[in-house]
Design a protein around this motif. Structure first.
Motif, PDB file in Angstrom:
ATOM      1  N   VAL A   1     -21.476  33.055  40.328  1.00 35.43           N
ATOM      2  CA  VAL A   1     -22.552  33.357  39.374  1.00 35.43           C
ATOM      3  C   VAL A   1     -22.204  32.820  37.984  1.00 35.43           C
ATOM      4  N   PHE A   2     -20.916  32.771  37.665  1.00 31.45           N
ATOM      5  CA  PHE A   2     -20.485  32.216  36.378  1.00 31.45           C
ATOM      6  C   PHE A   2     -20.993  30.793  36.195  1.00 31.45           C
ATOM      7  N   SER A   3     -21.128  30.048  37.297  1.00 29.71           N
ATOM      8  CA  SER A   3     -21.638  28.679  37.195  1.00 29.71           C
ATOM      9  C   SER A   3     -23.082  28.679  36.700  1.00 29.71           C
ATOM     10  N   SER A   4     -23.866  29.701  37.065  1.00 30.29           N
ATOM     11  CA  SER A   4     -25.240  29.792  36.578  1.00 30.29           C
ATOM     12  C   SER A   4     -25.284  30.108  35.088  1.00 30.29           C
ATOM     13  N   VAL A   5     -24.305  30.889  34.632  1.00 29.99           N
ATOM     14  CA  VAL A   5     -24.195  31.148  33.194  1.00 29.99           C
ATOM     15  C   VAL A   5     -23.902  29.837  32.463  1.00 29.99           C
ATOM     16  N   LEU A   6     -23.020  29.020  33.038  1.00 26.76           N
ATOM     17  CA  LEU A   6     -22.699  27.728  32.434  1.00 26.76           C
ATOM     18  C   LEU A   6     -23.926  26.808  32.419  1.00 26.76           C
TER      19      LEU A   6
ATOM     20  N   LEU B   1     -28.921  34.385  29.389  1.00 31.25           N
ATOM     21  CA  LEU B   1     -27.460  34.401  29.300  1.00 31.25           C
ATOM     22  C   LEU B   1     -26.924  35.827  29.359  1.00 31.25           C
ATOM     23  N   ALA B   2     -27.543  36.721  28.591  1.00 36.24           N
ATOM     24  CA  ALA B   2     -27.101  38.117  28.581  1.00 36.24           C
ATOM     25  C   ALA B   2     -27.252  38.742  29.966  1.00 36.24           C
ATOM     26  N   ALA B   3     -28.398  38.475  30.605  1.00 34.40           N
ATOM     27  CA  ALA B   3     -28.629  39.021  31.944  1.00 34.40           C
ATOM     28  C   ALA B   3     -27.638  38.440  32.948  1.00 34.40           C
ATOM     29  N   GLY B   4     -27.289  37.163  32.790  1.00 34.06           N
ATOM     30  CA  GLY B   4     -26.321  36.538  33.682  1.00 34.06           C
ATOM     31  C   GLY B   4     -24.955  37.190  33.606  1.00 34.06           C
ATOM     32  N   PHE B   5     -24.521  37.514  32.411  1.00 32.88           N
ATOM     33  CA  PHE B   5     -23.237  38.196  32.246  1.00 32.88           C
ATOM     34  C   PHE B   5     -23.274  39.601  32.850  1.00 32.88           C
ATOM     35  N   VAL B   6     -24.419  40.264  32.716  1.00 30.77           N
ATOM     36  CA  VAL B   6     -24.573  41.588  33.340  1.00 30.77           C
ATOM     37  C   VAL B   6     -24.468  41.470  34.857  1.00 30.77           C
ATOM     38  N   PHE B   7     -25.150  40.471  35.426  1.00 28.06           N
ATOM     39  CA  PHE B   7     -25.147  40.304  36.885  1.00 28.06           C
ATOM     40  C   PHE B   7     -23.743  39.976  37.399  1.00 28.06           C
ATOM     41  N   MET B   8     -22.979  39.223  36.626  1.00 25.28           N
ATOM     42  CA  MET B   8     -21.601  38.938  37.024  1.00 25.28           C
ATOM     43  C   MET B   8     -20.809  40.224  37.250  1.00 25.28           C
ATOM     44  N   ARG B   9     -21.144  41.238  36.472  1.00 25.74           N
ATOM     45  CA  ARG B   9     -20.427  42.516  36.568  1.00 25.74           C
ATOM     46  C   ARG B   9     -20.728  43.244  37.877  1.00 25.74           C
ATOM     47  N   PHE B  10     -21.915  43.012  38.463  1.00 21.13           N
ATOM     48  CA  PHE B  10     -22.338  43.806  39.610  1.00 21.13           C
ATOM     49  C   PHE B  10     -22.532  43.022  40.904  1.00 21.13           C
ATOM     50  N   VAL B  11     -22.463  41.682  40.863  1.00 18.28           N
ATOM     51  CA  VAL B  11     -22.830  40.903  42.040  1.00 18.28           C
ATOM     52  C   VAL B  11     -21.888  41.122  43.220  1.00 18.28           C
ATOM     53  N   ASP B  12     -20.647  41.512  42.968  1.00 24.98           N
ATOM     54  CA  ASP B  12     -19.701  41.783  44.053  1.00 24.98           C
ATOM     55  C   ASP B  12     -19.663  43.254  44.442  1.00 24.98           C
ATOM     56  N   THR B  13     -20.676  44.009  44.042  1.00 24.10           N
ATOM     57  CA  THR B  13     -20.731  45.436  44.353  1.00 24.10           C
ATOM     58  C   THR B  13     -21.956  45.742  45.205  1.00 24.10           C
ATOM     59  N   ALA B  14     -22.079  47.022  45.575  1.00 21.61           N
ATOM     60  CA  ALA B  14     -23.224  47.455  46.384  1.00 21.61           C
ATOM     61  C   ALA B  14     -24.534  47.403  45.611  1.00 21.61           C
ATOM     62  N   ALA B  15     -24.464  47.160  44.300  1.00 18.51           N
ATOM     63  CA  ALA B  15     -25.685  47.086  43.485  1.00 18.51           C
ATOM     64  C   ALA B  15     -26.418  45.765  43.670  1.00 18.51           C
ATOM     65  N   ARG B  16     -25.757  44.756  44.269  1.00 17.82           N
ATOM     66  CA  ARG B  16     -26.376  43.430  44.376  1.00 17.82           C
ATOM     67  C   ARG B  16     -27.764  43.446  45.010  1.00 17.82           C
TER      68      ARG B  16
ATOM     69  N   ASN C   1     -27.034  27.750  31.946  1.00 17.06           N
ATOM     70  CA  ASN C   1     -27.823  28.162  30.780  1.00 17.06           C
ATOM     71  C   ASN C   1     -27.168  27.746  29.475  1.00 17.06           C
ATOM     72  N   ILE C   2     -25.839  27.820  29.431  1.00 18.03           N
ATOM     73  CA  ILE C   2     -25.135  27.390  28.219  1.00 18.03           C
ATOM     74  C   ILE C   2     -25.358  25.901  27.985  1.00 18.03           C
ATOM     75  N   GLY C   3     -25.355  25.113  29.074  1.00 16.60           N
ATOM     76  CA  GLY C   3     -25.612  23.680  28.946  1.00 16.60           C
ATOM     77  C   GLY C   3     -26.975  23.405  28.332  1.00 16.60           C
ATOM     78  N   ILE C   4     -27.983  24.156  28.764  1.00 16.29           N
ATOM     79  CA  ILE C   4     -29.325  23.987  28.207  1.00 16.29           C
ATOM     80  C   ILE C   4     -29.343  24.382  26.737  1.00 16.29           C
ATOM     81  N   ALA C   5     -28.709  25.520  26.411  1.00 13.67           N
ATOM     82  CA  ALA C   5     -28.725  26.012  25.035  1.00 13.67           C
ATOM     83  C   ALA C   5     -28.053  25.027  24.082  1.00 13.67           C
TER      84      ALA C   5
END
Length: 414
Positions: free
Chosen positions: A140-145, A273-288, A147-151
């Motif tokens: 998922v970090f790659s998706s954050v990157l 970007l903010a939402a992407g960082f939030v998702f990184m926190r939960f994507v490997d959990t049961a919240a996914r 967005n950073i590329g676009i910004a």
């Protein structure tokens, strides 16, 4: 065969391999801005020539993904994503020094092939080098990157646009420099330990259940290929519509102006970007699954909103912001994760390259008719996009979770 010792510094691997997404988005956005505006006036480019350059870049991306993923499975992740940076730098340099349509066309094909080949191989590398419990997080970090590329590109283009074509050359020169820096750092990386273990097993004659291309188009892998391919294509039609034609819709359908759209787009990038960082926190959990369901619902709502509120400036800006937010928890973000989890090591790049190619070509073909359809019937356009988003969400909620993962398949074959 899909388990292997994980090397140290997985975040470094995620950053250097994930720069594929940064450079991918940077190249696509830079080409759109520079060829469509800064170079167009200076070189006297016609609408047809602009469309040809940008269309060829998209098609070359699809071809690059198709063959790059397969080459990465056959010859190694490191070899492919090293050479892809060399080719990328050459393509960006052609754009930077171009004096007319011909070098632009060649540059578009070259850079498109490079970013297409790099993406599936780099994502496989990230997944294979990540520790247990963090694999999806680092993908998922790659998706954050992305967005950073676009910004970064948007900020640079805003600062350099006053220079005209010279500003465009500086933008592409910047991409050459970044590609060469990434190339130098990637040369210090080792090959994926997981891929090496899988290839070693083949070389010594051990039975490796999933390694031949024909197995990808037969059950059980065929189901994963169909599910991820259809999901990505259906979602990507909407994403490509907003990416390529968002300003067109806002101005011609909603009656707004480009300056307002650009401002809200920049705000939307920050939200994404903010939402992407939030998702990184939960994507490997049961919240996914719950976050994916919410993201999918938001994407559908984004396309439905103008149908209910009317086609105006406010409703189309809401579509922009909602689709960006929803895609932070669904869309390509989850597609990348599933593509690592569902396919065994020696077919992982091939599978993802194939579905990326399919999704990009589908979106490109739909894009040819989007301006005319949106002008003739905005309601029909948005209804179609909402239905595609709903079907994609259903695939992600009802089909993909029922598919066996790569490790289940490997265990069943032992």
């Amino acid at each position: 065969m899909d388990s292997a010792p994980t090397p140290a510094r997985p975040w470094r691997t995620a950053l250097l391999a994930g720069m594929a997404s940064f450079l991918d988005s940077s190249a696509l956005v830079t080409a759109g801005i520079v060829v469509g505006t800064l170079y167009a006036e200076d070189m006297g480019l016609s609408d047809g020539q602009i469309g040809l350059v940008l269309g060829l870049q998209t098609m070359a991306f699809a071809v690059g993904a198709l063959f790059g993923g397969r080459l990465g499975d056959r010859f190694g992740r490191r070899r492919v994503f090293t050479w892809s940076m060399v080719v990328y730098a050459v393509g960006a340099a052609l754009f930077a020094v171009a004096g007319g349509p011909t070098p632009l066309i060649i540059g578009a094909v070259v850079i498109g092939l490079a970013i297409g080949a790099d993406l599936p191989v780099s994502l496989a590398m990230i997944n294979e080098q990540a520790p247990e419990g963090k694999k999806a997080t680092l993908v998922v970090f790659s998706s954050v990157l992305w967005n950073i590329g676009i910004a970064v590109t948007m900020l640079l283009s805003a600062a350099l646009s006053g220079l005209g074509a010279t500003g465009g050359r500086v933008l592409f020169g910047y991409l050459v420099v970044v590609a060469l820096i990434v190339l130098g750092l990637r040369l210090t990386m080792r090959e994926s330990a997981e891929w090496q273990a899988a290839r070693r097993a083949v070389e010594v004659g051990e039975a490796v259940r999933f390694r031949d291309l024909a197995q990808l188009v037969r059950p059980p892998l065929l189901m994963g290929l169909l599910a991820t391919g259809l999901y990505y294509a259906m979602w990507n039609v909407g994403a490509n519509t907003m990416g390529q034609f968002g300003s067109f819709l806002y101005v011609n359908v909603g009656g707004g102006d480009v300056a307002t759209y650009s401002l809200v787009s920049t705000i939307g990038l920050g939200v994404g970007l903010a939402a992407g960082f939030v998702f990184m926190r939960f994507v490997d959990t049961a919240a996914r699954p719950h976050m994916f369901a919410a993201g999918s619902a938001i994407i559908v709502l984004a396309w439905i909103f103008p149908l209910v509120a009317g086609f105006n400036e406010f409703s189309l800006l809401a579509t922009l912001l909602l689709s960006g937010l929803g895609s932070s928890f669904a869309g390509e973000t989850l597609y990348k994760v599933w593509s690592q989890e569902l396919f065994p090591t020696l077919l992982r790049g091939t599978a993802q390259g194939s579905t990326i190619a399919f999704g990009r070509v589908a979106a490109s073909l739909v894009g040819f008719g989007t301006p005319a359809l949106a002008s003739a019937s905005p309601a029909l356009t948005f209804t179609g996009l909402a239905l595609l988003a709903a079907f994609a969400g259903a695939i992600g909620l009802l089909w993909i979770p029922r598919l066996p993962g790569a490790r289940q398949l490997a265990a069943a074959g032992r």
